[in-house]
Design an enzyme around this catalytic site. Structure first.
Site, PDB file in Angstrom:
ATOM      1  N   HIS A  51      -0.710  -4.896   4.911  1.00 39.15           N
ATOM      2  CA  HIS A  51      -0.612  -4.693   6.358  1.00 39.15           C
ATOM      3  C   HIS A  51       0.001  -3.335   6.667  1.00 39.15           C
ATOM      4  O   HIS A  51       0.594  -2.683   5.809  1.00 39.15           O
ATOM      5  CB  HIS A  51       0.171  -5.822   7.044  1.00 39.15           C
ATOM      6  CG  HIS A  51       1.562  -6.029   6.520  1.00 39.15           C
ATOM      7  ND1 HIS A  51       1.815  -6.681   5.330  1.00 39.15           N
ATOM      8  CD2 HIS A  51       2.770  -5.668   7.010  1.00 39.15           C
ATOM      9  CE1 HIS A  51       3.118  -6.722   5.119  1.00 39.15           C
ATOM     10  NE2 HIS A  51       3.718  -6.109   6.118  1.00 39.15           N
ATOM     11  N   HIS A  67       0.939  -1.741   2.839  1.00 40.86           N
ATOM     12  CA  HIS A  67       1.730  -2.361   1.784  1.00 40.86           C
ATOM     13  C   HIS A  67       1.575  -3.874   1.788  1.00 40.86           C
ATOM     14  O   HIS A  67       1.227  -4.487   2.796  1.00 40.86           O
ATOM     15  CB  HIS A  67       3.206  -1.999   1.925  1.00 40.86           C
ATOM     16  CG  HIS A  67       3.855  -2.539   3.173  1.00 40.86           C
ATOM     17  ND1 HIS A  67       3.601  -2.042   4.430  1.00 40.86           N
ATOM     18  CD2 HIS A  67       4.744  -3.557   3.349  1.00 40.86           C
ATOM     19  CE1 HIS A  67       4.307  -2.699   5.330  1.00 40.86           C
ATOM     20  NE2 HIS A  67       5.010  -3.641   4.703  1.00 40.86           N
ATOM     21  N   ASP A  90       4.194  -6.999   0.979  1.00 43.89           N
ATOM     22  CA  ASP A  90       5.651  -7.064   1.015  1.00 43.89           C
ATOM     23  C   ASP A  90       6.276  -7.208  -0.371  1.00 43.89           C
ATOM     24  O   ASP A  90       5.887  -8.069  -1.163  1.00 43.89           O
ATOM     25  CB  ASP A  90       6.105  -8.243   1.888  1.00 43.89           C
ATOM     26  CG  ASP A  90       5.915  -7.975   3.369  1.00 43.89           C
ATOM     27  OD1 ASP A  90       5.958  -6.796   3.773  1.00 43.89           O
ATOM     28  OD2 ASP A  90       5.736  -8.950   4.128  1.00 43.89           O
TER      29      ASP A  90
END
Length: 310
Positions: free
Chosen positions: A260, A104, A106
């Site tokens: 990440h 994803h 953020d």
């Protein structure tokens, strides 16, 4: 280590490159509110070039110190648009609440996607628990010309009700279910360009990840196929770097150029990190069209002036 592996700035900041597409270790810096402007500029430049940067041995840093340092790089958001129970200044990334073992970027379910995130290790398991980052810029650049053109003309809808979160409801742990319900307590949905123009560097990057619900204008089957096609480019091993955490470590990543994944390989051991995000401009596509809100108002989370690179 060869001379070519590292560069030293005039301010004494040493940048050790970790991979061809992203990742660098920064040496010679003690993070805090008292950093001079030149050092802060060198950190920002390293972040834009390497997408994710790491600092060892920052044991002195507290939550307040992390926040004060973050203010030198930008404007911190509130910890999260919906999860308000996990911290007042920073968001606790705590394995006792949830485990984000999914690719994803953020908070892409709101229109004001954070520009960067700063993560500090507080408690670590005896083994495992590393984090992997992927360059969405390198992913875009690796696409053949016809796929670049296709991606540049697509838009995707992102929401905070996503398949990974749904899995939590099936777990027996009440903490997991409570976290999911808080995460979804206010519904957000935003339509973003699949290719975003980075507002500071001008680079083009794929804006995808687990919060994508659908590619606009396509059937469910077509949407899933295209999402997987482009998402697989992001997570190619050549586009990634992996960090094995030690206490005192701090990672900063360009949230507009990376995804990440927190690796869940530490059994029932405790893992806790604190994250502060920095406000960012509303994403803009190659054609100049900005993201649009479908549902939810993120004004309380962060201010976000419209902007793009010249």
């Amino acid at each position: 280590m060869s001379v070519e592996d590292a560069a030293v700035s005039a301010s004494g900041v040493r940048v050790v490159k970790l991979g061809a597409h992203l990742g660098a270790r920064i040496e010679g810096v003690r993070l805090g509110a008292d950093l001079d402007a030149r050092t802060v500029a060198d950190i920002r430049a390293a972040l834009h070039e390497h997408k994710v940067i790491f600092f060892r041995d920052q044991h002195h840093l507290t939550e307040d110190g992390q926040y004060e340092f973050a203010e030198l790089l930008g404007t911190p958001t509130t910890p999260h648009p919906t999860v308000t129970s996990a911290g007042a200044k920073s968001l606790a990334i705590d394995s006792q609440q949830t485990r984000s073992n999914v690719w994803h970027t953020d908070v892409t379910f709101v229109d004001r996607v954070p520009s960067a995130s700063i993560l500090r290790a507080v408690a670590l398991p005896a083994y495992g628990g590393s984090t992997t980052w992927a360059s969405t810029v390198a992913a875009y650049r690796s696409l053949p010309a016809p796929l670049r053109l296709l991606a540049e003309n697509l838009r995707a809808r992102h929401t905070n009700r996503y398949d990974y979160a749904a899995d939590i409801e099936d777990r027996p742990d009440d903490k997991d279910r409570t976290y999911r319900r808080e995460f979804e307590s206010t519904y957000f949905e935003t339509e973003h360009p699949v290719v975003e123009v980075h507002p500071e560097t001008g680079e083009r990057a794929l804006l995808l990840g687990c919060f994508v619900q659908e590619i606009v204008g396509l059937s469910s089957a077509e949407s899933r196929a295209l999402f997987r096609l482009f998402q697989d480019r992001v997570t190619r091993l050549e586009h990634t770097t992996r960090w094995d955490w030690s206490l005192g470590d701090v990672a900063i990543w360009d949230n507009r150029a990376t995804q990440h994944y927190a690796v869940d390989d530490y059994d029932g051991e405790h893992r806790r990190l604190t994250r502060i995000t920095l406000a960012g401009a509303i994403p803009v596509g190659v054609d100049g069209t900005p993201s649009t809100v479908i549902a939810g108002d993120a004004a309380a989370y962060a201010s976000a002036p419209l902007g793009r690179a010249a």
